[in-house]
Design a protein around this motif. Structure first.
Motif, short mmCIF file in Angstrom:
data_model
loop_
_atom_site.label_atom_id
_atom_site.label_comp_id
_atom_site.label_asym_id
_atom_site.label_seq_id
_atom_site.Cartn_x
_atom_site.Cartn_y
_atom_site.Cartn_z
N LEU A 58 2.53 1.49 -10.63
CA LEU A 58 2.47 1.09 -9.40
C LEU A 58 2.99 -0.43 -9.03
O LEU A 58 3.49 -0.44 -7.93
CB LEU A 58 0.82 0.79 -9.26
CG LEU A 58 0.05 2.21 -9.48
CD1 LEU A 58 -1.46 1.83 -9.17
CD2 LEU A 58 0.47 3.26 -8.14
N TYR A 59 2.75 -1.35 -9.93
CA TYR A 59 3.48 -2.60 -9.74
C TYR A 59 4.90 -2.62 -9.55
O TYR A 59 5.75 -3.20 -8.68
CB TYR A 59 2.92 -3.55 -10.59
CG TYR A 59 2.92 -4.93 -10.12
CD1 TYR A 59 2.29 -5.30 -8.94
CD2 TYR A 59 3.44 -6.23 -10.71
CE1 TYR A 59 2.12 -6.82 -8.51
CE2 TYR A 59 3.43 -7.31 -10.59
CZ TYR A 59 2.80 -7.84 -9.19
OH TYR A 59 2.65 -9.20 -8.70
N ARG A 60 5.51 -1.91 -10.52
CA ARG A 60 6.82 -2.03 -10.46
C ARG A 60 7.47 -1.07 -9.14
O ARG A 60 8.44 -1.63 -8.66
CB ARG A 60 7.49 -0.81 -11.73
CG ARG A 60 8.81 -1.03 -11.90
CD ARG A 60 9.34 -0.07 -13.20
NE ARG A 60 8.67 1.15 -13.51
CZ ARG A 60 7.69 1.51 -14.38
NH1 ARG A 60 7.22 0.30 -15.12
NH2 ARG A 60 7.21 2.61 -14.69
N MET A 61 6.82 -0.13 -8.79
CA MET A 61 7.28 0.30 -7.37
C MET A 61 6.91 -0.45 -6.43
O MET A 61 7.93 -0.66 -5.45
CB MET A 61 6.30 1.80 -7.25
CG MET A 61 6.78 2.99 -8.01
SD MET A 61 6.12 4.45 -7.20
CE MET A 61 6.29 4.38 -5.67
N PHE A 62 6.02 -1.23 -6.37
CA PHE A 62 5.71 -2.31 -5.29
C PHE A 62 7.10 -3.12 -5.38
O PHE A 62 7.53 -3.56 -4.26
CB PHE A 62 4.49 -3.11 -5.48
CG PHE A 62 4.50 -4.17 -4.68
CD1 PHE A 62 4.17 -4.24 -3.44
CD2 PHE A 62 4.85 -5.38 -5.21
CE1 PHE A 62 4.22 -5.51 -2.69
CE2 PHE A 62 4.55 -6.77 -4.89
CZ PHE A 62 4.34 -6.74 -3.38
N ILE A 115 -12.18 -4.39 -2.72
CA ILE A 115 -11.63 -5.61 -2.73
C ILE A 115 -10.44 -6.17 -3.40
O ILE A 115 -10.18 -5.67 -4.52
CB ILE A 115 -12.80 -7.03 -3.28
CG1 ILE A 115 -14.23 -6.26 -2.76
CG2 ILE A 115 -12.46 -8.37 -3.02
CD1 ILE A 115 -14.40 -6.55 -1.08
N HIS A 116 -9.42 -6.53 -2.58
CA HIS A 116 -8.09 -6.62 -3.02
C HIS A 116 -7.62 -8.29 -3.03
O HIS A 116 -6.78 -8.65 -3.44
CB HIS A 116 -7.11 -5.67 -2.15
CG HIS A 116 -7.12 -6.21 -0.97
ND1 HIS A 116 -6.61 -7.47 -0.23
CD2 HIS A 116 -7.59 -5.60 0.31
CE1 HIS A 116 -6.50 -7.43 1.01
NE2 HIS A 116 -7.38 -6.42 1.40
N ARG A 137 -3.99 -6.88 -6.92
CA ARG A 137 -5.35 -6.45 -6.73
C ARG A 137 -5.58 -5.49 -5.70
O ARG A 137 -6.29 -4.79 -5.61
CB ARG A 137 -6.16 -7.92 -6.48
CG ARG A 137 -6.11 -8.87 -7.47
CD ARG A 137 -7.31 -9.86 -7.50
NE ARG A 137 -8.59 -9.45 -6.93
CZ ARG A 137 -9.39 -10.43 -6.34
NH1 ARG A 137 -9.07 -11.44 -6.40
NH2 ARG A 137 -10.39 -9.93 -6.04
N LEU A 138 -4.58 -5.54 -4.69
CA LEU A 138 -4.60 -4.12 -3.92
C LEU A 138 -4.34 -2.82 -4.57
O LEU A 138 -4.96 -1.76 -4.30
CB LEU A 138 -3.60 -4.35 -2.69
CG LEU A 138 -3.47 -3.14 -1.63
CD1 LEU A 138 -4.61 -2.92 -0.86
CD2 LEU A 138 -2.20 -3.16 -0.72
N LEU A 139 -3.39 -3.10 -5.44
CA LEU A 139 -3.01 -1.76 -5.96
C LEU A 139 -4.14 -1.41 -7.05
O LEU A 139 -4.42 -0.36 -7.26
CB LEU A 139 -1.65 -2.02 -7.17
CG LEU A 139 -0.42 -1.98 -6.02
CD1 LEU A 139 0.69 -2.56 -6.99
CD2 LEU A 139 -0.05 -0.91 -5.40
N ILE A 140 -4.77 -2.54 -7.82
CA ILE A 140 -5.96 -2.00 -8.53
C ILE A 140 -7.15 -1.55 -7.59
O ILE A 140 -7.75 -0.57 -7.84
CB ILE A 140 -6.50 -3.31 -9.38
CG1 ILE A 140 -5.58 -3.75 -10.38
CG2 ILE A 140 -8.00 -3.25 -9.89
CD1 ILE A 140 -5.82 -5.28 -10.88
N ALA A 141 -7.29 -1.91 -6.50
CA ALA A 141 -8.26 -1.31 -5.35
C ALA A 141 -7.84 0.08 -5.21
O ALA A 141 -8.76 1.00 -5.03
CB ALA A 141 -8.39 -1.96 -4.16
N MET A 190 0.71 -1.29 0.03
CA MET A 190 0.13 0.01 0.10
C MET A 190 0.81 1.51 -0.04
O MET A 190 0.49 2.21 -0.60
CB MET A 190 -0.83 -0.20 1.09
CG MET A 190 -1.80 1.18 1.33
SD MET A 190 -3.49 1.49 1.57
CE MET A 190 -4.00 -0.12 2.47
N ILE A 191 1.95 1.11 0.61
CA ILE A 191 2.77 2.36 0.62
C ILE A 191 3.26 2.71 -0.76
O ILE A 191 3.28 3.97 -0.96
CB ILE A 191 4.02 2.07 1.73
CG1 ILE A 191 3.52 2.09 3.18
CG2 ILE A 191 5.17 3.10 1.66
CD1 ILE A 191 4.53 1.66 4.06
N ALA A 192 3.90 1.80 -1.53
CA ALA A 192 4.27 2.17 -2.65
C ALA A 192 3.05 2.68 -3.67
O ALA A 192 3.40 3.75 -4.23
CB ALA A 192 4.74 0.73 -3.28
#
Length: 171
Positions: free
Chosen positions: A127-131, A99-100, A106-110, A1-3
Motif C-alpha cells: 500500500l505504501y509503495r503504491m502511495f 484514526i489516521h 496511518r491513513l493506509l493503516i486505517a 486514499m486512492i492508492a
C-alpha cells in the motif's frame, strides 16, 4: 486514499467524475447508493472563505441513511484525531472512527483496519509503495490539468492507480 482503495481492488468514485445536468445532491446520492463502501474523512471539514464547509458530515448522513434502506452499503468514518467525532458529531456516538493522524501511512493503516473483511488483503508495504508511486504520478497530472479535483484529472489518477495495483499486486 486512492492508492489504498485501488490496492484493495476497489475503484474510487467521486461526484466530480459524473458530468450531468443532474443536481449535485442527486449525483451524490446515486453514487453512494451504487457503491458497496463509502469513506468519509471528517478531518477534511475546513474553512473556505471564513466559513466551515460541512459537505463531508452531510455526506456521512446520506451514507448512514443509504445503509438503512440498503444494508449492503457500508460506510466508514475517518478522522485525524481520536475522540474529536464525539465532540463534533455527537449523533454518531457509538460509531468508531478510523484514526489516521493526518498522515499517509496511518491513513493506509486505517484502511487496512476498515477493510479487514475484504476479499483482497494487500500488505501495508505494498500500500505504501503504491502511495509513493501514485504521489509521483499525481504531480504530473496536477501539472497537466492544474488540479487533481477535475473530472479528467480524477479519472486519470484512478486509471494510474488501478494500473499500479494490477502490476504491483502479487496476488
Amino acid at each position: 486514499m486512492i492508492a489504498g482503495l485501488c490496492a484493495f481492488g476497489l475503484r474510487p468514485r467521486a461526484t466530480l467524475e459524473i458530468l450531468s445536468p443532474t443536481r449535485r445532491l442527486d449525483r451524490i446520492l446515486e453514487l453512494i447508493s451504487a457503491c458497496r463502501y463509502s469513506f468519509h474523512d471528517l478531518s477534511r471539514v475546513q474553512l473556505s472563505g471564513g466559513a466551515p464547509r460541512f459537505n463531508m458530515p452531510f455526506e456521512v448522513g446520506l451514507a448512514v441513511a443509504t445503509a438503512r434502506w440498503r444494508p449492503a452499503h457500508q460506510w466508514f468514518l475517518l478522522e485525524a484525531h481520536p475522540y474529536r467525532i464525539q465532540r463534533t458529531l455527537s449523533d454518531l456516538s457509538g460509531t468508531d472512527a478510523y484514526i489516521h493522524g493526518d498522515g499517509p501511512r496511518r491513513l493506509l493503516i486505517a484502511l487496512t483496519d476498515a477493510l479487514v473483511r475484504a476479499a483482497k488483503q494487500p500488505p501495508l508495504d505494498e500500500l505504501y509503495r503504491m502511495f509513493h508511486l501514485l504521489s509521483a504520478e499525481a504531480a504530473g497530472i496536477r501539472r497537466n490539468y492544474g488540479t487533481l479535483f477535475g473530472a479528467r484529472a480524477f479519472k486519470d489518477l484512478v486509471v494510474v492507480a488501478v494500473d499500479f495495483a494490477t502490476r504491483e499486486s502479487p496476488r
